[in-house]
Design an enzyme around this catalytic site. Structure first.
Site, PDB file in Angstrom:
ATOM      1  N   ASP A 140       0.867  -1.175   0.000  1.00 42.67           N
ATOM      2  CA  ASP A 140       0.000   0.000   0.000  1.00 42.67           C
ATOM      3  C   ASP A 140       0.913   1.238   0.000  1.00 42.67           C
ATOM      4  OD1 ASP A 140      -2.124   1.693  -0.013  1.00 42.67           O
ATOM      5  OD2 ASP A 140      -3.161   0.783   1.672  1.00 42.67           O
TER       6      ASP A 140
HETATM    7  C1  BGC Z   1      -5.014   3.153   0.205  1.00 43.28           C
HETATM    8  C2  BGC Z   1      -5.209   2.114  -0.879  1.00 43.28           C
HETATM    9  C3  BGC Z   1      -5.063   2.742  -2.233  1.00 43.28           C
HETATM   10  C4  BGC Z   1      -3.714   3.437  -2.322  1.00 43.28           C
HETATM   11  C5  BGC Z   1      -3.458   4.079  -3.668  1.00 43.28           C
HETATM   12  C6  BGC Z   1      -3.766   3.983  -0.007  1.00 43.28           C
HETATM   13  O1  BGC Z   1      -3.718   5.039   0.872  1.00 43.28           O
HETATM   14  O2  BGC Z   1      -4.962   2.513   1.457  1.00 43.28           O
HETATM   15  O3  BGC Z   1      -6.464   1.515  -0.742  1.00 43.28           O
HETATM   16  O4  BGC Z   1      -5.205   1.762  -3.223  1.00 43.28           O
HETATM   17  O5  BGC Z   1      -3.666   4.439  -1.327  1.00 43.28           O
HETATM   18  O6  BGC Z   1      -4.241   5.173  -3.876  1.00 43.28           O
END
Ligand code: BGC
Length: 760
Positions: A284
């Site tokens: 993530d």
């Molecule tokens: C979130 C994810 C997301 C990623 C990219 C993160 O902060 O937890 O769910 O896919 O950002 O935007």
């Protein structure tokens, strides 16, 4: 017969041989490519930057991305939106990098891409698996028409705590339903052929257990037993893997004290060895770097930890890019680990067809014709109506008549900014249909619809500021709160029925949007009280990204309709339901608490040794609260229709079975009301005696059926070993002989019951 078996075997053999040939071809291609790659270029493939054009969800965005692409230091990109932009970036990689390796392009396509529909929690309330699969199909279609080939979805984190803002993105509290939805979405995104230019690679997230953050505070610690993981939390991820999800995203939380991104048990032992996952693992957003704050060491140490654990790609943080070579030289990671990770990224690109044609997803004609096209808006309207859950309908206030005067009141009644809900990063809220417009469209000429705002979403300016970080979601005025209220009361006095559209702004749920008070903001409570005093039928329509506490609203409303954040066609979809063009069929997938102090409240809890008695609400020395009952206000699986369904008694095909056999449980459901309608018939299994204390019940099947008014249908469920099994303390999936109970009903609380015995 023999001929058929032989034919089947030949087909199977030829499929296997084809797959083997394809794999061999892919391996030869990648071996050849990797033989030309330097260590830096291999590490470069593990880098996933974002230029920061979209909404960045962390403090960091990448710089100098263009130079890095030229130098082969980028494997893929996210947050580049639009077919022309994506083509330009791809051209840069293909024309200027030494080995001309194409990039892949990902984005958060969560509930639609540019065309947006209900938040996933809302969509899950349809219990309509083919429809949910179709929603992913439509999203992939639109996203790939605009250059993307990778979606950061499905989000399958089981969640029992509505304080957590990200419950909006998942499918609620149940493992069985969550697993069905998880697999359906992967099938929808990926189709049968990843290389088709209309399919996108899925990325199941957040692996794992992110939904169990303590206190519902985002990014918080998770601590749970292996049994709870296996029984409740892991199956939806596994379902996505089994459905072929090409990638997995790690979660931010710790598991057994080790952050998921650096957790070898999770990413290697469980995911790769036990579950045979063949795709790649991406972190993530800056999750590697965040392991420094978790107390796992400096950037070099945590980057090595992540690679050693089984992480392949580093989202945004560039810990891999800046430290892995040094770790290799110092023997902290191996060349094989870097090669394996690089190979997995290249395999994904190969499977997406990018080596055949790096511009496969860059077709401006498709973008022009398919992005925000009329069919997508129509799909959004359909999904929007199917997500609505009718919580109360006294005196048949709904459906509304297409005559007389309706006072449409509330800060969300004529509002575009909040219709899309959270995680609609590519959608333009200003192209959504507000409820006022939808009511006029659907209501037609015979009905007069008056509008008044009545209140601000909140008068709390500190809260409003936080909710408005990505643009104005809470707008103030015109006039003072008192003037807004007076105007609403005057408007309501001129009408036959009042429809109040209230709830949360879209950014009051979603990432980093946890709340401790999950009621409707005070400004809107004041409005509802003033409207209730008028004494006319009051329909309350609730928009929110989470279950809210709706005790008072339940008391004062004639009808209560939960619509979540419905997406682009919000107004039309809601009006379709209010006027009865669509008879609501949604059922809650998360329990609605009576009080925040009850949380977590969920239907498949264990019994305790001193369960609350069934005859009284409180007893000394029982597991209960002094001030509120244990039960939720609205239980899991609950939702009404404009018609009524009655359930006959359960008939079992036999009263005893062996574990190799199956039993059929049947029930006759009759539409006894005045409208045609759909009902979600739910099957629960109770295992009262087992070597591991079992939940009081577990959903093990459901069928969504349509019945014309007056029609009856027999609904059959097959129960076998699978439905009766559970994880024992060795984490083995076993079945134990004994008595079982079958429950079938309209929600987790209102069921018919029957019993049978499982014998050896
Ligand atoms: C979130 C994810 C997301 C990623 C990219 C993160 O902060 O937890 O769910 O896919 O950002 O935007």
């Amino acid at each position: 017969m023999l001929r058929r078996i032989l034919l089947g075997a030949v087909i199977l053999l030829s499929i296997t041989t084809n797959a083997q040939q394809n794999d061999a071809k892919m391996n030869a291609f990648i071996n050849n490519l990797m033989s030309k790659m330097t260590v830096d270029e291999k590490i470069g493939q593990l880098n996933l930057p974002t230029p920061g054009g979209g909404i960045a969800t962390g403090a960091v965005v990448n710089t100098d991305v263009e130079t890095k692409i030229r130098e082969g230091k980028v494997g893929g990109m996210f947050g580049v939106i639009g077919v022309d932009n994506i083509r330009r970036v791809q051209e840069l990689a293909i024309t200027t990098s030494r080995l001309k390796i194409p990039l892949f392009f990902g984005s958060d396509v969560i509930h639609g891409y540019k065309t947006t529909w209900p938040i996933p929690l809302g969509l899950s309330c349809s219990w309509d698996i083919p429809m949910i699969e179709r929603s992913a199909r439509v999203a992939a279609n639109e996203a790939t028409a605009d250059g993307l080939c990778w979606v950061f979805s499905p989000m399958v984190d089981i969640a029992r705590d509505p304080r957590w803002g990200r419950v909006a993105e998942g499918s609620g509290e149940d493992t069985y339903l969550g697993s069905q939805i998880s697999a359906a979405m992967v099938r929808g995104y990926q189709g049968k052929n990843l290389a088709a230019d209309t399919t996108a690679m899925a990325c199941v997230k957040h692996f794992a257990l992110y939904g169990a953050a303590e206190g519902g505070r985002d990014y918080n610690t998770v601590d749970m037993s292996r049994l709870a993981m296996y029984e409740y939390y892991l199956p939806p991820y596994k379902a996505a893997i089994d459905a072929g999800s090409g990638s997995v995203m790690t979660s931010f939380n710790v598991i057994d004290g080790i952050p998921a991104t650096g957790n070898k048990w999770l990413l290697t032992d469980l995911l790769r060895k036990q579950w045979s996952f063949k795709g790649f693992v991406v972190t993530d957003y800056t999750a590697i770097n965040e392991m420094v704050e978790h107390g796992m060491g400096d950037l070099q140490a945590v980057s090595a930890l992540a690679l050693n654990a089984g992480t392949d790609m580093d989202m945004v943080g560039e810990g891999f890019l800046t430290t892995l070579k040094k770790s290799l030289q110092q023997g902290k990671v191996t060349q094989k680990q870097i090669d394996d990770a690089c190979r997995r990224i290249l395999e994904a690109k190969y499977k997406l067809g990018l080596f055949d044609d790096p511009y496969r997803y860059c077709n401006p004609t498709r973008a022009k014709n398919e992005v925000m096209s009329a069919d997508k808006r129509a799909a959004s309207r359909y999904f929007g109506a199917h997500a609505a859950v009718l919580l109360k309908n006294s005196n048949q206030t709904l459906p509304l008549k297409r005559s007389g005067t309706i006072a449409l009141i509330g800060p969300l009644a004529n509002n575009k900014s909040n219709m899309l809900g959270t995680w609609a990063v590519s959608g333009d809220a200003q192209t959504s249909i507000p409820v006022f417009e939808g009511m006029k469209n659907v209501g037609g000429n015979g009905v007069t619809v008056l509008y008044s705002k009545g209140a601000n979403i909140t008068d709390d300016t500190t809260l409003a500021k936080k909710v408005n970080v990505f643009g104005e979601k809470v707008d103030v005025g015109p006039g003072t709160p008192e003037q807004l209220l007076n105007d609403a009361v005057a408007t309501a006095n001129r009408a036959d029925v009042i429809v109040a559209v209230v709830g949360e702004a879209s950014e009051m749920s979603g990432e980093a949007a946890s709340r401790t008070d999950i009621t409707i903001p005070q400004s809107q409570k004041n409005l509802l009280e003033a409207l209730a005093k008028i004494g006319k039928p009051l329909v309350i329509v609730v928009m929110s990204g989470r279950p809210l506490i709706l005790n008072r609203e339940t008391e004062i409303a004639s009808s209560l309709l939960q619509v979540w954040h419905p997406g682009h066609e919000a107004g039309n979809a809601i009006a379709d339901v209010l006027f009865g063009d669509y008879n609501p069929s949604g059922k809650l997938t998360m329990s609605f608490p009576r009080d925040v102090g009850q949380i977590p409240v969920y239907y498949n809890h264990k019994n305790t040794g001193r369960p609350q008695s069934t005859t009284s609400e409180w007893d000394k020395f029982r597991s209960n609260y002094l001030d509120v009952p244990n039960s939720p206000l609205y239980p899991f699986g609950y939702g009404l229709s404009y018609t009524n369904f009655s359930y006959g008694d359960i008939k079992l095909s036999k009263n005893q079975m062996r574990s190799t056999e199956k039993i059929t449980a049947s029930v006759t459901v009759t539409n006894t009301g005045n409208y045609d309608g759909e009902e979600v018939v739910q099957l629960y299994i109770v295992d009262p005696v087992a070597s591991i204390a079992q939940p009081v019940k577990k959903l093990k099947g459901f069928q969504k059926i349509f019945l014309k008014k007056g029609e009856s249908r027999q609904v059959n469920f097959t129960i076998g070993k699978e439905e009766l099994s559970f994880y024992n303390s060795d984490l083995k999936w076993i079945v134990e002989p004994g008595d079982f109970e079958v429950q079938i009903g309209t929600n987790s609380n209102e069921v018919k019951e029957a019993a049978f015995k499982l014998v050896k």
